[in-house]
Design an enzyme around this catalytic site. Structure first.
Site, mmCIF file in Angstrom:
data_model
loop_
_atom_site.group_PDB
_atom_site.id
_atom_site.type_symbol
_atom_site.label_atom_id
_atom_site.label_comp_id
_atom_site.label_asym_id
_atom_site.label_seq_id
_atom_site.Cartn_x
_atom_site.Cartn_y
_atom_site.Cartn_z
ATOM 1 N N LYS A 1 -3.195 -0.149 14.143
ATOM 2 C CA LYS A 1 -4.104 0.852 13.583
ATOM 3 C C LYS A 1 -5.496 0.335 13.906
ATOM 4 C CE LYS A 1 -5.659 2.788 9.125
ATOM 5 N NZ LYS A 1 -5.361 2.901 7.682
ATOM 6 N N ASP B 1 -2.826 14.194 7.222
ATOM 7 C CA ASP B 1 -2.301 12.947 6.658
ATOM 8 C C ASP B 1 -1.143 13.214 5.705
ATOM 9 O OD1 ASP B 1 -2.010 10.347 5.940
ATOM 10 O OD2 ASP B 1 -3.811 10.223 4.710
ATOM 11 N N ARG C 1 -1.264 3.732 16.961
ATOM 12 C CA ARG C 1 -1.298 4.925 16.105
ATOM 13 C C ARG C 1 -2.420 5.879 16.509
ATOM 14 N NH1 ARG C 1 -1.972 3.998 10.425
ATOM 15 N NH2 ARG C 1 -0.336 5.412 9.784
ATOM 16 N N GLU D 1 0.863 -1.187 0.000
ATOM 17 C CA GLU D 1 0.000 0.000 0.000
ATOM 18 C C GLU D 1 0.899 1.236 0.000
ATOM 19 O OE1 GLU D 1 -3.441 -0.266 2.423
ATOM 20 O OE2 GLU D 1 -3.848 1.885 2.343
ATOM 21 N N ARG D 2 0.653 2.109 -0.976
ATOM 22 C CA ARG D 2 1.464 3.335 -1.135
ATOM 23 C C ARG D 2 2.947 3.010 -1.335
ATOM 24 N NH1 ARG D 2 -3.183 5.775 -2.186
ATOM 25 N NH2 ARG D 2 -4.613 5.563 -0.444
ATOM 26 N N TRP E 1 -14.319 12.701 4.150
ATOM 27 C CA TRP E 1 -12.922 12.441 4.517
ATOM 28 C C TRP E 1 -12.270 13.583 5.285
ATOM 29 C CZ3 TRP E 1 -10.834 7.742 4.323
ATOM 30 C CH2 TRP E 1 -11.474 6.783 3.529
ATOM 31 N N GLU F 1 5.466 9.926 13.546
ATOM 32 C CA GLU F 1 5.391 9.102 12.332
ATOM 33 C C GLU F 1 5.643 9.998 11.130
ATOM 34 O OE1 GLU F 1 2.154 6.187 12.022
ATOM 35 O OE2 GLU F 1 2.048 6.587 9.872
ATOM 36 N N GLU G 1 -10.297 4.295 9.379
ATOM 37 C CA GLU G 1 -10.461 3.927 7.966
ATOM 38 C C GLU G 1 -10.944 2.489 7.820
ATOM 39 O OE1 GLU G 1 -6.617 5.035 6.267
ATOM 40 O OE2 GLU G 1 -7.304 7.088 6.058
ATOM 41 N N GLU H 1 5.724 22.157 -2.959
ATOM 42 C CA GLU H 1 4.618 22.826 -2.269
ATOM 43 C C GLU H 1 4.066 23.955 -3.142
ATOM 44 O OE1 GLU H 1 5.887 25.200 1.081
ATOM 45 O OE2 GLU H 1 3.928 25.019 2.059
ATOM 46 N N GLU I 1 3.768 9.375 -0.716
ATOM 47 C CA GLU I 1 2.360 9.223 -1.082
ATOM 48 C C GLU I 1 1.745 10.525 -1.598
ATOM 49 O OE1 GLU I 1 -0.062 8.016 2.227
ATOM 50 O OE2 GLU I 1 -1.914 8.172 1.071
HETATM 51 C C1 GCV Z 1 -2.158 2.331 5.348
HETATM 52 C C2 GCV Z 1 -3.702 7.299 4.444
HETATM 53 C C3 GCV Z 1 -3.258 6.426 3.307
HETATM 54 C C4 GCV Z 1 -3.599 4.959 3.563
HETATM 55 C C5 GCV Z 1 -2.917 4.548 4.856
HETATM 56 C C6 GCV Z 1 -3.406 5.467 5.965
HETATM 57 C C7 GCV Z 1 -2.715 5.179 7.272
HETATM 58 O O1 GCV Z 1 -5.088 7.319 4.516
HETATM 59 O O2 GCV Z 1 -3.839 6.862 2.134
HETATM 60 O O3 GCV Z 1 -3.110 4.208 2.483
HETATM 61 O O4 GCV Z 1 -3.237 3.215 5.159
HETATM 62 O O5 GCV Z 1 -3.129 6.811 5.639
HETATM 63 O O6 GCV Z 1 -1.748 5.869 7.548
HETATM 64 O O7 GCV Z 1 -3.143 4.293 7.971
#
Ligand code: GCV
Length: 838
Positions: free
Chosen positions: A300, A383, A337, A180-181, A560, A405, A304, A529, A411
């Site tokens: 986590k 985020d 987290r 992911e990412r 969101w 973190e 989400e 930026e 991303e």
């Molecule tokens: C792993 C954002 C990212 C998600 C990620 C999330 C997180 O939403 O887009 O891909 O999930 O952060 O940090 O848990």
């Protein structure tokens, strides 16, 4: 021994004789032969490890390898009874035993080291002594890097201890091998639901991590797969731990809180249930039985869509402590987290604010967490945007351990297709003084545990390296992985020092190379930026999909909470206490006062904190709208400049890496124009206010594809509209080949022709450019951009320069679709060629 020396000498001679092509797999551990090895000839030519631990044995091997390669003569392992000068590696205790007259010049903290010289029996010994075996390993890497940078040998002598105890990277790898990412190929750990048989890359990764002091790695996605805790998986994980162990990197994993129910057969995962507690205790014991140095869990939860304690009316503290208590007898830690928020917020509610969530949820729980729990806090409240303020939660937990973190994987910052050196961003946050209790409390000291006298603290960096040879995809992105490790060890280092060290280690010590690359790295965050989201708007990207190309509208009208609240009269989230969401009130009073007032709120966070009219004047002079327009032009120009800067390095670095970076920077220059035009056109449409400099919406050098003579091509609308010039493009649908033709009217001269087109992830369309029916270029749309539609994700450019043109010349673009990609074209841009290219 003699034949071994001979072999090594031959191998070294061969290596020095040719300029090696490099693929980036060595990262910053290249150990390239030094241009002038003379100053180092007096260093010992033998290395003695004082103990049998894998870390010290590994350190000795690394030192012999590195020095042999760099100095061009064999450096071999010696023996502890020799009376010849040697490097001696071990712990402080071992060293004091070997050289009773020696003591470290300062107290070392765990994992710290000292490099010193000792005079004994008429010889000089170089001592690399760690507070423990990891420290000895880190000291060895320190020495090697000093040599690689051709530093004065006197500067090798040092005493150094890590600021942070937890220095981890997180990988968001899935069991199927995807990440992911992740932007650099499949997982180095997993494939097809299992741990890979070949873990060579996992070991090589741990070596890189160890070289910058990283001591832990959580190997799987925080959106955790419940299969991670099955009995079959634990021995597989033990193999990863074994690959990490010689490098002092401890294995951690992310866990799904619902595991007791999902795989354990229980009817609940309530953290207060005795049977759930017993399940976790047993599971943790089973892990430690096979992985005795297991580092701990990352969690986590309630975020989400991830399961969490809220299902049972329990708090994050209930869940965290349950896991922490299972880990505690084994010395493990639990990173919970703080990225917990409701992603179904009501956009119409002016008081709703995702930015508030972490503080609202965790601050009331301060002092409820066990002492082996660490709350892992993203640097900002949203985020990983291109700019956010430091999370107010850093000052909101004074009786709880905290870790920051950071996101190494890019991303929201160009996904390793674009150059963005993130260390200045991280430094900005780490140095930010929260003024907790009215005192100097920079974020870096809070996460160190110093400000609030906490026993634990640290750094977690989401790295997401993959199987690509060069680990992160973009060769220059490795500066971020390197910089993360260096900062976790010492957050007081300057971004420029880290950039210079990394460049020297990665590309050599040629002063022109070093100064050029550093001059590109250092402003690159600010440049990104500028052309993406200035004034605290955040990265104005497609937040519902790729998180890559421009799509400001996607932030609005959904739950969101990444809102920018742009409307006809103004823009920005009102987070004030007086009239807004009250977010600003989460900061300690001195910081809150600064953000609350328009008089003192810094320009770069203005729209994160306030909703203002477009005509609001910034401290720096221009109005908000004019500033948005200006910096998008400035940022795109900054990105264009990288190309010329990089070209000055031709012949000074190896060809494959030179060419790879050049391709990426050329792409970035074009993508910055896509961003510039999309964001400016969108704000122009929202505000109805013209650009005082007349640039926005006015492109005299462009010929829109839809206005050309089309054969087969049909006009289509881009989604979102602002990602194609004029909102429209042409696509070749249902035909083998289409063309768009135009007759040029520009005065005779030497020009650059840019063809803006869309390169989907799928398909490899073929384009041909003809001038007066003669082919002048052909190219394939074979990039792997993140999308399969006409949008800012896929927009890209082919450039041909110099080209001699006359009025009446006929220019034709021919597109041949392939694999579902309809050879789309946006426009042709014809600009005078720079004199340097003629
Ligand atoms: C792993 C954002 C990212 C998600 C990620 C999330 C997180 O939403 O887009 O891909 O999930 O952060 O940090 O848990």
């Amino acid at each position: 021994m003699r034949w071994l020396k001979l072999l090594l000498a031959v191998a070294l001679a061969l290596e020095c004789a040719s300029v090696r092509a490099e693929n980036g797999s060595a990262g910053w551990l290249r150990y390239a032969p030094l241009a002038n090895a003379q100053p180092y000839q007096s260093l010992p030519a033998a290395v003695v490890p004082l103990d049998r631990s894998p870390e010290v044995q590994g350190a000795a091997r690394e030192l012999t390898l590195g020095l042999s390669k760099m100095l061009g003569h064999p450096v071999l392992e010696g023996d502890s009874f020799s009376t010849m000068p040697e490097f001696v590696i071990g712990t402080v205790t071992e060293m004091e035993h070997r050289f009773p007259q020696w003591k470290p010049s300062a107290q070392l903290r765990p994992e710290g080291y000292t490099v010193a010289t000792v005079h004994d029996g008429g010889h000089i010994y170089w001592v690399i002594a760690g507070a423990d075996v990891r420290g000895a390993l880190y000291g060895t890497f320190h020495l090697l890097q000093q040599v690689a940078e051709e530093k004065d040998p006197a500067s090798f002598l040092t005493v150094s201890s890590p600021a942070e105890q937890v220095r981890w990277v997180d990988q968001w790898d899935n069991l199927d091998g995807s990440i992911e990412r992740g932007y650099a190929g499949p997982s180095i750990f997993f494939a097809n639901g299992h741990v890979r048989t070949d873990l060579t890359r996992a070991g090589a990764y741990a070596r890189l991590l160890a070289s910058v002091g990283i001591n832990g790695c959580a190997v799987n996605n925080v959106n955790a797969d419940v299969r991670m805790l099955t009995p079959e998986m634990i021995p597989q994980l033990a193999r990863i731990a074994a690959a990490f162990r010689p490098w002092g990197v401890r294995l951690a994993i992310s866990v799904d809180l619902s595991s007791p129910q999902a795989i354990g057969g229980l009817d609940t995962y309530d953290p207060k249930s005795q049977k759930v507690i017993a399940w976790w205790d047993k599971k943790v014991d089973a892990i430690y039985a096979q992985i005795p140095d297991f580092a701990g869990f990352v969690v986590k939860a309630d975020s989400e869509g991830q399961p969490g304690p809220s299902k049972y009316g329990r708090t994050p503290a209930d869940a965290a402590n349950m896991l922490a208590r299972a880990l505690k007898p084994h010395g493990g830690v639990l990173l919970y987290r703080a990225f917990v928020y409701n992603h179904h917020l009501n956009w119409r509610d002016p008081k709703a604010d995702r930015g508030r969530a972490a503080y609202d949820i965790f601050h009331p729980l301060d002092d409820k967490f066990d002492d082996n729990v660490i709350i892992q806090i993203k640097y900002g409240p949203i985020d990983f945007q291109v700019r956010e303020p430091a999370s107010p939660l850093f000052a909101g937990l004074r009786h709880t351990n905290e870790a920051i973190e950071l996101e190494i994987t890019q991303e929201y910052t160009g996904q390793q297709r674009q150059l963005v050196y993130l260390v200045p961003l991280w430094k900005h946050i780490l140095d930010f003084d929260m003024r907790a209790g009215g005192k100097y409390t920079p974020v870096k000291q809070i996460v160190e545990g110093r400000s609030f006298n906490r026993p634990l603290g640290g750094f977690a960096g989401v790295a997401n390296v993959g199987l690509d040879a060069n680990w992160l995809g973009h060769p220059l992105a490795m500066a971020n992985l390197y910089g993360f490790g260096r900062l976790a060890w010492n957050p007081n280092l300057m971004a420029s020092t880290i950039a210079e060290d990394w460049t020297r280690l990665t590309f050599g010590n040629d002063p022109h190379v070093v100064s050029t690359i550093d001059a590109m790295l250092l402003p690159s965050w600010h440049i990104y930026e500028e052309y993406t989201g200035p004034l605290g708007l955040g990265t104005l990207t497609n937040i519902l999909g790729s998180h890559y190309g421009p799509d400001p509208q996607s932030a609005e009208h959904n739950g969101w909470g990444q809102w920018i609240r742009a409307e006809h009269n103004g823009v920005g989230m009102d987070r004030t206490v007086a009239t807004g969401t009250g977010y600003i009130g989460q900061y300690p009073p001195e910081v809150a006062q600064r953000y609350e007032s328009l008089e003192t709120c810094p320009d770069d966070l203005l729209l994160f904190m306030h909703h203002v009219p477009y005509t609001h004047r910034l401290h720096s002079g221009p109005t908000v709208i004019q500033y948005i327009y200006n910096v998008h032009y400035a940022g795109a120009q900054g990105a264009a400049n990288y190309v010329a800067e990089w070209k000055s390095l031709k012949g000074r670095i190896d060809e494959p890496r030179y060419e790879h970076v050049l391709r990426l920077l050329t792409y970035q220059a074009a993508e910055a124009i896509v961003w510039r035009d999309a964001v400016n056109d969108w704000f122009h449409a929202q505000s109805g206010i013209a650009d005082a400099q007349g640039r926005v919406g006015f492109h005299p050098n462009r010929i829109e594809a839809e206005s050309m003579h089309l054969d087969g091509y049909v006009t289509v609308t881009a989604t979102p509209w602002e990602t194609a010039s004029g909102g429209k493009a042409v696509a070749c649908v249902g035909r083998m080949e289409c063309s768009a033709t135009t007759t040029l009217t520009r005065p005779a001269g030497i020009y650059t022709i840019g063809v803006q087109y869309f390169d989907y992830r799928q398909g490899v369309s073929i384009y041909t450019l003809l001038l007066n029916d003669k082919m002048v270029a052909t190219w394939k749309a074979d990039n792997t951009l993140p999308g399969n539609s006409i949008s800012g994700d896929t927009s890209t450019r082919f450039t041909l320069s110099p080209v001699e043109l006359r009025p009446g010349d006929v220019l034709k673009v021919v597109g041949r679709p392939n694999g579902g990609e309809p050879a789309p074209v946006d426009y042709v841009e014809i600009t005078p060629a720079p004199s340097s290219s003629r």
